[in-house]
Every structure is written in C-alpha cells, then in structure tokens.
Design a protein around this motif. Structure first.
Motif, PDB file in Angstrom:
ATOM      1  N   MET A 183      47.701  -6.895 -42.358  1.00 21.46           N
ATOM      2  CA  MET A 183      47.949  -5.655 -41.657  1.00 21.46           C
ATOM      3  C   MET A 183      48.388  -4.562 -42.640  1.00 21.46           C
ATOM      4  O   MET A 183      48.020  -3.409 -42.476  1.00 21.46           O
ATOM      5  CB  MET A 183      49.026  -5.908 -40.588  1.00 21.46           C
ATOM      6  CG  MET A 183      49.201  -4.767 -39.654  1.00 21.46           C
ATOM      7  SD  MET A 183      47.729  -4.548 -38.678  1.00 21.46           S
ATOM      8  CE  MET A 183      48.370  -3.862 -37.228  1.00 21.46           C
ATOM      9  N   GLU A 184      49.159  -4.954 -43.618  1.00 16.48           N
ATOM     10  CA  GLU A 184      49.626  -3.980 -44.599  1.00 16.48           C
ATOM     11  C   GLU A 184      48.468  -3.445 -45.438  1.00 16.48           C
ATOM     12  O   GLU A 184      48.483  -2.296 -45.874  1.00 16.48           O
ATOM     13  CB  GLU A 184      50.683  -4.620 -45.502  1.00 16.48           C
ATOM     14  CG  GLU A 184      51.426  -3.613 -46.339  1.00 16.48           C
ATOM     15  CD  GLU A 184      52.629  -4.226 -47.020  1.00 16.48           C
ATOM     16  OE1 GLU A 184      52.790  -3.929 -48.204  1.00 16.48           O
ATOM     17  OE2 GLU A 184      53.360  -4.983 -46.357  1.00 16.48           O
ATOM     18  N   GLU A 185      47.447  -4.275 -45.612  1.00 16.18           N
ATOM     19  CA  GLU A 185      46.258  -3.836 -46.364  1.00 16.18           C
ATOM     20  C   GLU A 185      45.544  -2.706 -45.627  1.00 16.18           C
ATOM     21  O   GLU A 185      45.019  -1.782 -46.252  1.00 16.18           O
ATOM     22  CB  GLU A 185      45.301  -5.006 -46.569  1.00 16.18           C
ATOM     23  CG  GLU A 185      45.832  -6.089 -47.484  1.00 16.18           C
ATOM     24  CD  GLU A 185      44.929  -7.301 -47.535  1.00 16.18           C
ATOM     25  OE1 GLU A 185      43.824  -7.257 -46.954  1.00 16.18           O
ATOM     26  OE2 GLU A 185      45.345  -8.288 -48.147  1.00 16.18           O
ATOM     27  N   ILE A 186      45.533  -2.765 -44.314  1.00 19.30           N
ATOM     28  CA  ILE A 186      44.902  -1.719 -43.511  1.00 19.30           C
ATOM     29  C   ILE A 186      45.657  -0.406 -43.687  1.00 19.30           C
ATOM     30  O   ILE A 186      45.053   0.650 -43.885  1.00 19.30           O
ATOM     31  CB  ILE A 186      44.854  -2.129 -42.019  1.00 19.30           C
ATOM     32  CG1 ILE A 186      43.921  -3.322 -41.844  1.00 19.30           C
ATOM     33  CG2 ILE A 186      44.402  -0.958 -41.159  1.00 19.30           C
ATOM     34  CD1 ILE A 186      43.915  -3.904 -40.453  1.00 19.30           C
ATOM     35  N   THR A 201      47.492   0.466 -46.206  1.00 18.04           N
ATOM     36  CA  THR A 201      47.259   0.932 -47.575  1.00 18.04           C
ATOM     37  C   THR A 201      45.887   1.582 -47.685  1.00 18.04           C
ATOM     38  O   THR A 201      45.737   2.629 -48.323  1.00 18.04           O
ATOM     39  CB  THR A 201      47.373  -0.240 -48.566  1.00 18.04           C
ATOM     40  OG1 THR A 201      48.642  -0.856 -48.420  1.00 18.04           O
ATOM     41  CG2 THR A 201      47.207   0.235 -49.987  1.00 18.04           C
ATOM     42  N   GLY A 202      44.891   0.985 -47.061  1.00 23.28           N
ATOM     43  CA  GLY A 202      43.537   1.555 -47.074  1.00 23.28           C
ATOM     44  C   GLY A 202      43.479   2.908 -46.398  1.00 23.28           C
ATOM     45  O   GLY A 202      42.838   3.839 -46.894  1.00 23.28           O
ATOM     46  N   ILE A 203      44.156   3.037 -45.280  1.00 18.97           N
ATOM     47  CA  ILE A 203      44.194   4.319 -44.566  1.00 18.97           C
ATOM     48  C   ILE A 203      44.920   5.361 -45.410  1.00 18.97           C
ATOM     49  O   ILE A 203      44.480   6.509 -45.518  1.00 18.97           O
ATOM     50  CB  ILE A 203      44.861   4.154 -43.182  1.00 18.97           C
ATOM     51  CG1 ILE A 203      43.958   3.345 -42.262  1.00 18.97           C
ATOM     52  CG2 ILE A 203      45.173   5.508 -42.565  1.00 18.97           C
ATOM     53  CD1 ILE A 203      44.588   2.961 -40.941  1.00 18.97           C
ATOM     54  N   ALA A 204      46.014   4.964 -46.035  1.00 12.31           N
ATOM     55  CA  ALA A 204      46.765   5.908 -46.862  1.00 12.31           C
ATOM     56  C   ALA A 204      45.951   6.347 -48.070  1.00 12.31           C
ATOM     57  O   ALA A 204      45.978   7.514 -48.465  1.00 12.31           O
ATOM     58  CB  ALA A 204      48.076   5.271 -47.315  1.00 12.31           C
ATOM     59  N   ASN A 205      45.208   5.424 -48.651  1.00 11.64           N
ATOM     60  CA  ASN A 205      44.415   5.757 -49.843  1.00 11.64           C
ATOM     61  C   ASN A 205      43.183   6.579 -49.518  1.00 11.64           C
ATOM     62  O   ASN A 205      42.750   7.397 -50.328  1.00 11.64           O
ATOM     63  CB  ASN A 205      44.000   4.480 -50.584  1.00 11.64           C
ATOM     64  CG  ASN A 205      45.162   3.830 -51.293  1.00 11.64           C
ATOM     65  OD1 ASN A 205      46.150   4.476 -51.597  1.00 11.64           O
ATOM     66  ND2 ASN A 205      45.039   2.537 -51.542  1.00 11.64           N
ATOM     67  N   LEU A 206      42.597   6.389 -48.354  1.00 16.16           N
ATOM     68  CA  LEU A 206      41.377   7.121 -47.989  1.00 16.16           C
ATOM     69  C   LEU A 206      41.644   8.282 -47.043  1.00 16.16           C
ATOM     70  O   LEU A 206      41.010   9.327 -47.148  1.00 16.16           O
ATOM     71  CB  LEU A 206      40.364   6.171 -47.346  1.00 16.16           C
ATOM     72  CG  LEU A 206      39.759   5.133 -48.278  1.00 16.16           C
ATOM     73  CD1 LEU A 206      38.851   4.202 -47.488  1.00 16.16           C
ATOM     74  CD2 LEU A 206      38.997   5.777 -49.407  1.00 16.16           C
ATOM     75  N   GLY A 207      42.549   8.104 -46.123  1.00 22.07           N
ATOM     76  CA  GLY A 207      42.790   9.118 -45.099  1.00 22.07           C
ATOM     77  C   GLY A 207      43.377  10.398 -45.652  1.00 22.07           C
ATOM     78  O   GLY A 207      42.933  11.498 -45.311  1.00 22.07           O
ATOM     79  N   PHE A 208      44.351  10.280 -46.519  1.00 15.71           N
ATOM     80  CA  PHE A 208      44.993  11.476 -47.061  1.00 15.71           C
ATOM     81  C   PHE A 208      44.015  12.346 -47.849  1.00 15.71           C
ATOM     82  O   PHE A 208      43.948  13.560 -47.605  1.00 15.71           O
ATOM     83  CB  PHE A 208      46.208  11.098 -47.918  1.00 15.71           C
ATOM     84  CG  PHE A 208      46.862  12.278 -48.549  1.00 15.71           C
ATOM     85  CD1 PHE A 208      47.606  13.170 -47.791  1.00 15.71           C
ATOM     86  CD2 PHE A 208      46.716  12.522 -49.904  1.00 15.71           C
ATOM     87  CE1 PHE A 208      48.207  14.272 -48.372  1.00 15.71           C
ATOM     88  CE2 PHE A 208      47.313  13.615 -50.494  1.00 15.71           C
ATOM     89  CZ  PHE A 208      48.058  14.494 -49.726  1.00 15.71           C
ATOM     90  N   PRO A 209      43.228  11.793 -48.769  1.00 21.26           N
ATOM     91  CA  PRO A 209      42.274  12.652 -49.487  1.00 21.26           C
ATOM     92  C   PRO A 209      41.235  13.298 -48.566  1.00 21.26           C
ATOM     93  O   PRO A 209      40.844  14.442 -48.781  1.00 21.26           O
ATOM     94  CB  PRO A 209      41.596  11.702 -50.481  1.00 21.26           C
ATOM     95  CG  PRO A 209      42.536  10.578 -50.650  1.00 21.26           C
ATOM     96  CD  PRO A 209      43.260  10.447 -49.346  1.00 21.26           C
ATOM     97  N   ILE A 210      40.827  12.590 -47.543  1.00 21.80           N
ATOM     98  CA  ILE A 210      39.843  13.144 -46.608  1.00 21.80           C
ATOM     99  C   ILE A 210      40.454  14.317 -45.846  1.00 21.80           C
ATOM    100  O   ILE A 210      39.841  15.382 -45.733  1.00 21.80           O
ATOM    101  CB  ILE A 210      39.333  12.057 -45.638  1.00 21.80           C
ATOM    102  CG1 ILE A 210      38.463  11.048 -46.402  1.00 21.80           C
ATOM    103  CG2 ILE A 210      38.562  12.671 -44.475  1.00 21.80           C
ATOM    104  CD1 ILE A 210      38.077   9.833 -45.597  1.00 21.80           C
ATOM    105  N   VAL A 211      41.649  14.147 -45.324  1.00 22.53           N
ATOM    106  CA  VAL A 211      42.319  15.215 -44.573  1.00 22.53           C
ATOM    107  C   VAL A 211      42.580  16.407 -45.481  1.00 22.53           C
ATOM    108  O   VAL A 211      42.350  17.564 -45.101  1.00 22.53           O
ATOM    109  CB  VAL A 211      43.635  14.699 -43.940  1.00 22.53           C
ATOM    110  CG1 VAL A 211      44.468  15.835 -43.392  1.00 22.53           C
ATOM    111  CG2 VAL A 211      43.332  13.673 -42.869  1.00 22.53           C
ATOM    112  N   LEU A 212      43.042  16.159 -46.692  1.00 21.50           N
ATOM    113  CA  LEU A 212      43.303  17.238 -47.638  1.00 21.50           C
ATOM    114  C   LEU A 212      42.025  17.992 -47.982  1.00 21.50           C
ATOM    115  O   LEU A 212      42.016  19.221 -48.033  1.00 21.50           O
ATOM    116  CB  LEU A 212      43.949  16.676 -48.905  1.00 21.50           C
ATOM    117  CG  LEU A 212      44.363  17.695 -49.944  1.00 21.50           C
ATOM    118  CD1 LEU A 212      45.440  18.617 -49.382  1.00 21.50           C
ATOM    119  CD2 LEU A 212      44.847  17.003 -51.195  1.00 21.50           C
TER     120      LEU A 212
END
Length: 47
Positions: free
Chosen positions: A1-4, A6-17
């Motif tokens: 679950m923690e991997e998910i 981490t994946g969202i944090a690594n991909l989601g933030f750059p996409i939103v930015l």
C-alpha cells in the motif's frame, strides 16, 4: 500500500505542477498576443 502512495507522490505532483504552469503560461501568452496586436495597430495609426 505504501508503494502506491509513493507512486502517486512521485507521478501526481509533477503532473499537477505541469498542468498548473501550462494554464498560467497560456494566460500570459494570450495577454502578450493582445498587447502585440494593440502595438501594431498603434504603430499603424502613427504612419
């Protein structure tokens, strides 16, 4: 679950930015285009 998370944090933030910056730049480009058009009209009226 923690991997998910981490994946969202690594991909989601750059996409939103990236989306945020693209929207802001688009607005600035529209203003710049309008200013250039007005400048061209002003120069045309001087001649």
């Amino acid at each position: 679950m923690e991997e998910i998370y981490t994946g969202i944090a690594n991909l989601g933030f750059p996409i939103v930015l990236s989306i945020y910056l693209l929207v802001r730049i688009e607005g600035k480009l529209n203003q710049l285009t309008e200013s250039i058009y007005e400048l061209a009209q002003t120069i045309g009226n001087i001649k």
